[in-house]
Design an enzyme around this catalytic site. Structure first.
Site, PDB file in Angstrom:
ATOM      1  N   ASP A  78     -39.282   8.296 -38.486  1.00 16.63           N
ATOM      2  CA  ASP A  78     -37.816   8.121 -38.442  1.00 16.63           C
ATOM      3  C   ASP A  78     -37.345   7.667 -37.064  1.00 16.63           C
ATOM      4  O   ASP A  78     -36.552   6.739 -36.933  1.00 16.63           O
ATOM      5  CB  ASP A  78     -37.055   9.366 -38.939  1.00 16.63           C
ATOM      6  CG  ASP A  78     -37.299  10.652 -38.159  1.00 16.63           C
ATOM      7  OD1 ASP A  78     -38.227  10.711 -37.329  1.00 16.63           O
ATOM      8  OD2 ASP A  78     -36.530  11.620 -38.397  1.00 16.63           O
ATOM      9  N   SER A  83     -36.400  22.640 -42.408  1.00 19.52           N
ATOM     10  CA  SER A  83     -35.115  22.209 -41.852  1.00 19.52           C
ATOM     11  C   SER A  83     -34.008  23.251 -42.008  1.00 19.52           C
ATOM     12  O   SER A  83     -32.866  22.921 -42.347  1.00 19.52           O
ATOM     13  CB  SER A  83     -34.677  20.873 -42.466  1.00 19.52           C
ATOM     14  OG  SER A  83     -35.573  19.879 -42.075  1.00 19.52           O
ATOM     15  N   ASP A  93     -33.944  14.876 -41.148  1.00 19.24           N
ATOM     16  CA  ASP A  93     -33.650  16.195 -41.718  1.00 19.24           C
ATOM     17  C   ASP A  93     -32.168  16.326 -42.044  1.00 19.24           C
ATOM     18  O   ASP A  93     -31.771  16.779 -43.124  1.00 19.24           O
ATOM     19  CB  ASP A  93     -34.045  17.310 -40.739  1.00 19.24           C
ATOM     20  CG  ASP A  93     -35.487  17.181 -40.272  1.00 19.24           C
ATOM     21  OD1 ASP A  93     -36.233  16.410 -40.891  1.00 19.24           O
ATOM     22  OD2 ASP A  93     -35.846  17.854 -39.294  1.00 19.24           O
TER      23      ASP A  93
HETATM   24  C1  GLA Z   1     -39.001  16.810 -37.459  1.00 18.87           C
HETATM   25  C2  GLA Z   1     -37.826  15.966 -36.953  1.00 18.87           C
HETATM   26  C3  GLA Z   1     -37.626  14.738 -37.833  1.00 18.87           C
HETATM   27  C4  GLA Z   1     -38.927  13.963 -38.017  1.00 18.87           C
HETATM   28  C5  GLA Z   1     -40.079  14.902 -38.389  1.00 18.87           C
HETATM   29  C6  GLA Z   1     -41.405  14.191 -38.388  1.00 18.87           C
HETATM   30  O1  GLA Z   1     -38.709  17.340 -38.713  1.00 18.87           O
HETATM   31  O2  GLA Z   1     -36.641  16.729 -36.940  1.00 18.87           O
HETATM   32  O3  GLA Z   1     -36.610  13.921 -37.302  1.00 18.87           O
HETATM   33  O4  GLA Z   1     -39.218  13.229 -36.869  1.00 18.87           O
HETATM   34  O5  GLA Z   1     -40.167  16.013 -37.513  1.00 18.87           O
HETATM   35  O6  GLA Z   1     -41.448  13.233 -39.386  1.00 18.87           O
END
Ligand code: GLA
Length: 342
Positions: free
Chosen positions: A19, A105, A147
């Site tokens: 991302d 998340s 997320d």
């Molecule tokens: C965490 C970050 C996301 C993404 C993932 C890995 O969840 O918050 O933005 O980078 O790691 O894909």
């Protein structure tokens, strides 16, 4: 004014550590999430949580450095306040069905629900970008937007193909017979903050060496990057972007075997090239793959511990002893907000 806001957690099916490179991801919002009942209208914030022993109290008139707030969950509250600068505070109660800090998340769900409770108005993308900023302020981790955007823009029964350059969100139906199992390894994501920052810097250096964004690079172009670590990090991103598109085609065709094969390949790439797996995550992914009805398994989220996701037949029976906790998850709608009383 009395309001209620709800925001889901997410699991990422494929497209990991892409991302923040402007690449592609396929998360889905899940039925586990965070709900805040909030009475607006005072110049401070007071929040009690059903999973935290101490409440958060913040005076909006005298802002503090969010990263110094105690108790620690209050840092996300202060991060949201710093990002959206609400007109008024209020008091409320936070309830969550998400495991906190396990990689589903929980912080994004708290941020998104709180921003809505505090009166944020705008489309899901604006909400997600504000909450991404809140997360960066609170944690110091230079995270991407996946997320928060999955939480804000989720669609029931769909995964989301997100283009992290244009930020377009394209819902992809979850095939009828597909099940998604999340397995918590129980491994604390030790040092994940600092290692995440290192990975992000490495892919940025790789893009600088190429002279153009990684999403435009071919595997052949990436193979010419001089430094071994940068070449491997970049190769992960380029191959992962390809896998995302193949995965979406497989889902649309209802081909769970092919989708599962790509999930397995993603894990191998995260282990070999991006170096964010651990021996425990590798063992658990292997154990999951041996279960009848499981088509593929990989670490999900930032890695270094945390959760795995297994792509399964809906009626698969997975040994409950694999990992510390397991959840069958459904793709749910994104964040919701309602005024209960004026
Ligand atoms: C965490 C970050 C996301 C993404 C993932 C890995 O969840 O918050 O933005 O980078 O790691 O894909």
């Amino acid at each position: 004014m009395k309001v209620i806001a709800h925001a889901p957690g997410r699991v990422n099916l494929i497209g990991e550590h892409t991302d923040y490179t402007g690449g592609y991801v396929v998360p889905m919002a899940i039925q586990l999430g965070t709900t805040i009942e909030f009475e607006r209208g005072v110049p401070w914030i007071e929040l009690v949580s059903d999973v935290e022993p101490e409440p958060v109290v913040l005076d909006l008139a005298s802002p503090v450095d969010p990263r110094l707030v105690q108790p620690a969950w209050g840092r996300y509250v202060a991060g949201v306040v710093a990002a959206i600068n609400p007109q008024a505070g209020g008091s409320g109660f936070v309830r969550t069905t998400l495991p906190v800090g396990a990689g589903l998340s929980s912080s994004a769900a708290l941020e998104v629900a709180l921003a809505l409770a505090l009166g944020f108005e705008g489309p899901p993308l604006a909400l997600a970008l504000a909450c991404q900023q809140a997360e960066q302020i609170a944690s110091g981790v230079p995270c991407g937007v996946m997320d928060q955007l999955a939480s804000a823009a989720g669609v029931a029964d769909h995964a989301l193909l997100i283009d992290c350059t244009s930020f377009s969100v394209d819902p992809v139906p979850i095939p009828d017979g597909m099940g998604v199992l999340v397995v918590d390894s129980g491994q604390q994501r030790l040092l994940s903050e600092s290692r995440y920052g290192v990975r992000r810097a490495q892919v940025e250096d790789a893009a600088t060496e190429l002279g153009f964004p990684l999403r435009e690079a071919s595997e052949e172009e990436v193979s010419r990057i001089g430094r071994d670590d940068l070449r491997r990090r970049a190769r992960h991103v380029v191959t992962e972007n390809r896998r995302v598109h193949e995965f979406v085609s497989a889902l649309r065709a209802g081909d769970l075997r092919e989708a599962g094969r790509l999930v397995d390949e993603s894990h191998a790439s995260l282990r070999e090239d991006f170096d964010v797996s651990t021996p425990l995550l590798d063992d658990l992914a292997d154990a999951l793959r041996r279960q009848p009805g499981v088509h593929g398994a990989r670490l999900t989220g930032a890695g270094f511990g945390g959760c795995l996701v297994a792509l399964c037949e809906r009626d698969a029976r997975v040994d409950p002893a694999i990992g510390e906790r397991q959840w069958w998850v459904d793709a749910s709608a994104g964040a919701q907000f309602e005024v209960l009383a004026e």
